[in-house]
Scaffold this motif. Structure first.
Motif, PDB file in Angstrom:
ATOM      1  N   VAL A  22      -2.295 -58.944 -16.662  1.00  0.00           N
ATOM      2  CA  VAL A  22      -0.966 -58.504 -17.100  1.00  0.00           C
ATOM      3  C   VAL A  22      -0.898 -56.988 -17.253  1.00  0.00           C
ATOM      4  CG1 VAL A  22      -0.492 -60.695 -18.246  1.00  0.00           C
ATOM      5  CG2 VAL A  22      -1.513 -58.815 -19.553  1.00  0.00           C
ATOM      6  N   LEU A  23      -2.071 -56.333 -17.376  1.00  0.00           N
ATOM      7  CA  LEU A  23      -2.082 -54.869 -17.477  1.00  0.00           C
ATOM      8  C   LEU A  23      -2.386 -54.196 -16.139  1.00  0.00           C
ATOM      9  CD1 LEU A  23      -3.988 -54.342 -20.872  1.00  0.00           C
ATOM     10  CD2 LEU A  23      -1.518 -54.362 -20.464  1.00  0.00           C
ATOM     11  N   SER A  24      -2.482 -54.999 -15.064  1.00  0.00           N
ATOM     12  CA  SER A  24      -2.795 -54.450 -13.749  1.00  0.00           C
ATOM     13  C   SER A  24      -1.529 -53.977 -13.051  1.00  0.00           C
ATOM     14  CB  SER A  24      -3.499 -55.519 -12.899  1.00  0.00           C
ATOM     15  OG  SER A  24      -2.585 -56.534 -12.529  1.00  0.00           O
ATOM     16  N   ASN A  25      -1.726 -53.478 -11.834  1.00  0.00           N
ATOM     17  CA  ASN A  25      -0.594 -53.024 -11.023  1.00  0.00           C
ATOM     18  C   ASN A  25      -0.070 -54.113 -10.095  1.00  0.00           C
ATOM     19  OD1 ASN A  25      -0.395 -50.275 -11.916  1.00  0.00           O
ATOM     20  ND2 ASN A  25      -2.316 -49.861 -10.816  1.00  0.00           N
ATOM     21  N   SER A  26      -0.375 -55.362 -10.405  1.00  0.00           N
ATOM     22  CA  SER A  26       0.147 -56.465  -9.607  1.00  0.00           C
ATOM     23  C   SER A  26       1.673 -56.522  -9.712  1.00  0.00           C
ATOM     24  CB  SER A  26      -0.458 -57.794 -10.097  1.00  0.00           C
ATOM     25  OG  SER A  26       0.205 -58.893  -9.530  1.00  0.00           O
ATOM     26  N   ALA A  27       2.308 -56.921  -8.615  1.00  0.00           N
ATOM     27  CA  ALA A  27       3.766 -57.044  -8.622  1.00  0.00           C
ATOM     28  C   ALA A  27       4.234 -58.159  -9.551  1.00  0.00           C
ATOM     29  CB  ALA A  27       4.262 -57.316  -7.195  1.00  0.00           C
ATOM     30  N   PHE A  28       3.328 -59.063  -9.927  1.00  0.00           N
ATOM     31  CA  PHE A  28       3.679 -60.184 -10.800  1.00  0.00           C
ATOM     32  C   PHE A  28       3.292 -59.925 -12.253  1.00  0.00           C
ATOM     33  CE2 PHE A  28       3.119 -61.796  -6.537  1.00  0.00           C
ATOM     34  CZ  PHE A  28       4.216 -62.634  -6.371  1.00  0.00           C
ATOM     35  N   PHE A  41      -8.886 -48.547 -16.455  1.00  0.00           N
ATOM     36  CA  PHE A  41      -9.599 -49.820 -16.522  1.00  0.00           C
ATOM     37  C   PHE A  41     -10.550 -49.886 -17.711  1.00  0.00           C
ATOM     38  CE2 PHE A  41     -13.194 -52.592 -15.285  1.00  0.00           C
ATOM     39  CZ  PHE A  41     -12.509 -53.795 -15.303  1.00  0.00           C
ATOM     40  N   LEU A  42     -11.183 -48.791 -18.076  1.00  0.00           N
ATOM     41  CA  LEU A  42     -12.082 -48.823 -19.231  1.00  0.00           C
ATOM     42  C   LEU A  42     -11.329 -49.235 -20.492  1.00  0.00           C
ATOM     43  CD1 LEU A  42     -14.330 -45.679 -18.621  1.00  0.00           C
ATOM     44  CD2 LEU A  42     -14.884 -48.088 -18.237  1.00  0.00           C
ATOM     45  N   VAL A  43     -10.090 -48.771 -20.612  1.00  0.00           N
ATOM     46  CA  VAL A  43      -9.260 -49.185 -21.747  1.00  0.00           C
ATOM     47  C   VAL A  43      -8.907 -50.666 -21.621  1.00  0.00           C
ATOM     48  CG1 VAL A  43      -7.056 -48.814 -22.947  1.00  0.00           C
ATOM     49  CG2 VAL A  43      -8.333 -46.863 -22.031  1.00  0.00           C
ATOM     50  N   ALA A  88     -11.520 -57.423 -24.128  1.00  0.00           N
ATOM     51  CA  ALA A  88     -12.595 -57.900 -25.005  1.00  0.00           C
ATOM     52  C   ALA A  88     -12.091 -58.067 -26.439  1.00  0.00           C
ATOM     53  CB  ALA A  88     -13.770 -56.928 -24.958  1.00  0.00           C
ATOM     54  N   ALA A  89     -11.221 -57.138 -26.884  1.00  0.00           N
ATOM     55  CA  ALA A  89     -10.679 -57.230 -28.246  1.00  0.00           C
ATOM     56  C   ALA A  89      -9.776 -58.456 -28.390  1.00  0.00           C
ATOM     57  CB  ALA A  89      -9.909 -55.957 -28.587  1.00  0.00           C
ATOM     58  N   VAL A  90      -8.979 -58.744 -27.352  1.00  0.00           N
ATOM     59  CA  VAL A  90      -8.119 -59.936 -27.397  1.00  0.00           C
ATOM     60  C   VAL A  90      -8.975 -61.194 -27.496  1.00  0.00           C
ATOM     61  CG1 VAL A  90      -6.496 -61.330 -26.060  1.00  0.00           C
ATOM     62  CG2 VAL A  90      -6.185 -58.860 -26.204  1.00  0.00           C
ATOM     63  N   SER A  91     -10.032 -61.258 -26.696  1.00  0.00           N
ATOM     64  CA  SER A  91     -10.918 -62.424 -26.750  1.00  0.00           C
ATOM     65  C   SER A  91     -11.594 -62.540 -28.111  1.00  0.00           C
ATOM     66  CB  SER A  91     -11.978 -62.323 -25.645  1.00  0.00           C
ATOM     67  OG  SER A  91     -11.390 -62.385 -24.368  1.00  0.00           O
ATOM     68  N   ALA A  92     -12.059 -61.414 -28.653  1.00  0.00           N
ATOM     69  CA  ALA A  92     -12.700 -61.441 -29.973  1.00  0.00           C
ATOM     70  C   ALA A  92     -11.718 -61.895 -31.046  1.00  0.00           C
ATOM     71  CB  ALA A  92     -13.267 -60.068 -30.299  1.00  0.00           C
ATOM     72  N   THR A  93     -10.462 -61.448 -30.918  1.00  0.00           N
ATOM     73  CA  THR A  93      -9.441 -61.876 -31.888  1.00  0.00           C
ATOM     74  C   THR A  93      -9.221 -63.379 -31.819  1.00  0.00           C
ATOM     75  OG1 THR A  93      -8.351 -59.718 -31.686  1.00  0.00           O
ATOM     76  CG2 THR A  93      -7.061 -61.529 -32.639  1.00  0.00           C
ATOM     77  N   LEU A  94      -9.174 -63.905 -30.596  1.00  0.00           N
ATOM     78  CA  LEU A  94      -9.053 -65.355 -30.459  1.00  0.00           C
ATOM     79  C   LEU A  94     -10.261 -66.060 -31.074  1.00  0.00           C
ATOM     80  CD1 LEU A  94      -7.631 -65.813 -26.840  1.00  0.00           C
ATOM     81  CD2 LEU A  94      -6.449 -66.118 -29.018  1.00  0.00           C
ATOM     82  N   GLY A  95     -11.457 -65.441 -30.931  1.00  0.00           N
ATOM     83  CA  GLY A  95     -12.638 -66.007 -31.554  1.00  0.00           C
ATOM     84  C   GLY A  95     -12.520 -66.064 -33.059  1.00  0.00           C
ATOM     85  N   LEU A  96     -11.953 -65.020 -33.633  1.00  0.00           N
ATOM     86  CA  LEU A  96     -11.743 -65.015 -35.087  1.00  0.00           C
ATOM     87  C   LEU A  96     -10.695 -66.051 -35.490  1.00  0.00           C
ATOM     88  CD1 LEU A  96     -11.721 -61.158 -35.781  1.00  0.00           C
ATOM     89  CD2 LEU A  96     -13.539 -62.798 -36.324  1.00  0.00           C
ATOM     90  N   ILE A  97      -9.634 -66.150 -34.675  1.00  0.00           N
ATOM     91  CA  ILE A  97      -8.556 -67.095 -35.008  1.00  0.00           C
ATOM     92  C   ILE A  97      -9.064 -68.529 -34.969  1.00  0.00           C
ATOM     93  CG2 ILE A  97      -6.358 -68.038 -34.183  1.00  0.00           C
ATOM     94  CD1 ILE A  97      -5.616 -65.206 -33.276  1.00  0.00           C
TER      95      ILE A  97
END
Length: 571
Positions: free
Chosen positions: A290-296, A305-307, A313-322
């Motif tokens: 969703v953060l890429s330059n894809s037309a979709f 990309f480093l960001v 990784a932060a989104v996945s970690a947050t889901l892990g906490l949830i």
């Protein structure tokens, strides 16, 4: 080799468990000669079978493997009775000869079956094949006639430091050759036979005690072993002649391995059964999409990309906490059911965020296709590049990036495993109540295990999205979580090399055995059943796990050894 403790009597001075038969050793030598002679003769009348084994005095690939087996058999025979008896005082040459003889016999039988199956029957097998089979059988008979001997402790074996380092280098070169050769085989039968041969050689090395010595050498030269492993991994793309198919498989193995290492923290160290772990890999992939330059893509923010990696990784970690905060108050089967449900909830959620059933974030069941290749600075991962005159394609570019990622994942796992946090996880896995009574913050460490494991999976997911050029909900089904868990169990829970080996096996074999499409899951199930029966601690297990699973076997081995010594003294 020299001793560092009290010298142990030479192997030849120890009493034999049974009388030595004079014909045993010459029979083995005759078998080696026949195996070599047969390998230089034609095996098949049809040159289109098994990559052409029809030319006399020009061995094909499978015949060269047989020659390697013959040379190893000869070395063990000379160590048993010949100019290399000093080596035989350390290595269990008899068990090695038995294993090689039986394994090479099976290997030759399968080759004859393959020739008969691919042609009009065994009439197309040339004399060389039968001569090699007889040679393998003679080696097997020789091994069973040779007596078992009392051996020295391999943990006391020493070589000069330079030779030990050279041993590591030779072993890593052999691994690189075997991987390159096996992946280069397109014929189904040839690939299976190559795997059988590798399994035979590996089993023989383990039974002789060679791998025990190599293990101790690796412990004494950990940095050299680690460096050699990464050098071999770095050189792998240069052996593939620009093959995108093989490099794509290698990339899938690295992504699978990095994700499995994250799950290894949760399952292998903390002992928490997670059956929905693939959702964390999916969260990282969808974030990158969703953060890429894809037309979709549905998000207007396009950071570097480093960001993107850190955000994914932060989104996945947050889901892990949830998922971890409310569910880690349960354990065992209940935790497994809850995490399984979380994995399915993630998959259905990604399918419903299509603008009709929810906000338009993931393009629903269609996923997000057209994700462009990564471009870091002026380097585009989708372009071909040349290094040392060798063309490296798109998948090779991603391979090097994934190699850096898995190096980082291994570093994080090793540091955590050897830290106070890692010891706390192991204490929880062994006995949660006892750990809590000793002051370990059980709930906090459980949450941390989920978060760190999810973070590492999210990192792998961000790269996976760009390499695959698309993400969709059906990529993250429960079966993928099951395979990740199986890789850890197969390789050895709580280890690094074991999990990477398990991930390689479970990702490589299905890709190369697609002609068994209807039976792949059956073969996978049989493999796990056999592992649970004969090696429940995994292929590369820690000493702790071995003692846990084989405590009775250890006691039995001590009793048998005492009985053997008593019989020897009586004689």
């Amino acid at each position: 080799m020299t001793d560092v403790k009290t010298p142990v009597p030479e192997a030849t001075d120890a009493p034999a468990a049974k009388p030595e038969r004079p014909i045993a050793w010459p029979l083995g030598i005759a078998g080696v000669v026949l195996l070599v002679v047969g390998s230089f003769l034609s095996w098949s009348y049809d040159g289109q079978i098994l990559n052409d084994l029809s030319i006399n005095f020009y061995p094909g690939g499978l015949q060269i493997l047989t020659l390697i087996g013959a040379v190893l058999s000869l070395v063990l025979l000379l160590a048993e009775k010949g100019p290399m008896t000093r080596l035989g005082a350390w290595l269990d040459a008899t068990l090695g000869i038995r294993t090689l003889g039986a394994g090479l016999s099976l290997y030759m039988v399968l080759i004859l079956v393959a020739i008969g199956t691919e042609s009009d029957g065994l009439i197309n097998v040339n004399p060389g094949g039968y001569i090699s089979l007889v040679g393998a059988l003679l080696i097997a008979v020789s091994g069973w006639l040779l007596p078992l001997r009392q051996l020295r402790d391999m943990s006391e074996a020493r070589l000069p430091g330079g030779i030990e380092i050279l041993t590591i280098a030779v072993l890593m070169a052999a691994v690189l050759f075997a991987a390159a050769y096996a992946l280069g085989l397109q014929d189904a039968w040839s690939f299976i036979l190559c795997l059988v041969f590798i399994a035979v050689i590996a089993t023989a090395l383990f039974r002789t005690g060679t791998m025990t010595f190599v293990s101790h050498v690796g412990q004494r030269h950990k940095k050299v072993l680690t460096l050699a492993a990464f050098v071999v991994a770095f050189l792998f793309p240069f052996t593939q002649n620009g093959s995108d198919a093989n490099m794509s498989i290698a990339n899938q193995v690295l992504i699978f391995g990095a994700t499995a290492m994250g799950l290894n923290i949760v399952v292998g160290l903390a002992g928490l059964l997670d059956l929905g772990y693939i959702a964390f890999l999916g969260a990282g992939s969808y974030t990158a999409a969703v953060l890429s330059n894809s037309a979709f893509a549905t998000v207007g923010w396009k950071p570097p990309f480093l960001v993107v990696m850190l955000v994914g990784a932060a989104v996945s970690a947050t889901l892990g906490l949830i998922i971890g905060t409310p569910t880690l108050r349960v354990s065992g089967d209940y935790l497994a059911i809850v995490t399984l449900g979380f994995g399915e909830i993630f998959r259905f959620s990604m399918g419903n965020l299509d603008g009709n059933n929810g906000p338009n974030l993931t393009n629903g069941p269609n996923g997000i296709p057209g994700i462009p290749d990564l471009q870091i600075g002026g380097f585009n991962f989708g372009d071909e590049h040349s290094l040392a005159g060798i063309e490296l394609g798109r998948f090779s570019n991603y391979y090097f990036l994934l190699l850096i990622l898995i190096g980082f994942v291994i570093l994080v796992f090793a540091r955590l495993n050897n830290s106070r946090i890692g010891r706390g996880w192991v204490a929880i896995r062994e006995d949660e109540k006892a750990a809590e009574a000793m002051g370990v913050n059980v709930f906090g460490l459980k949450i941390l295990a989920f978060a760190v494991g999810a973070f590492l999976a999210g990192l792998a997911g961000t790269i996976k999205a760009h390499q695959d050029a698309a993400v969709s909900p059906d990529q993250y089904q429960f079966i993928e979580s099951a395979f990740l868990l199986a890789a850890i169990v197969l390789g050895g829970m709580g280890t690094i090399a074991g999990v990477l080996l398990g991930a390689t096996i479970l990702k490589l074999l299905p890709e190369k055995l697609r002609f068994f499409s209807e039976y792949r899951l059956l073969m996978f199930g049989l493999l796990l059943v056999l592992m649970m029966r004969f090696r429940p601690e995994g292929l590369v297990a820690s000493r702790r796990r071995q003692l846990e699973f084989h405590e009775e076997d250890e006691e039995l081995a001590v009793e048998v050894e005492e009985q053997r010594l008593a019989v020897g003294e009586a004689q």
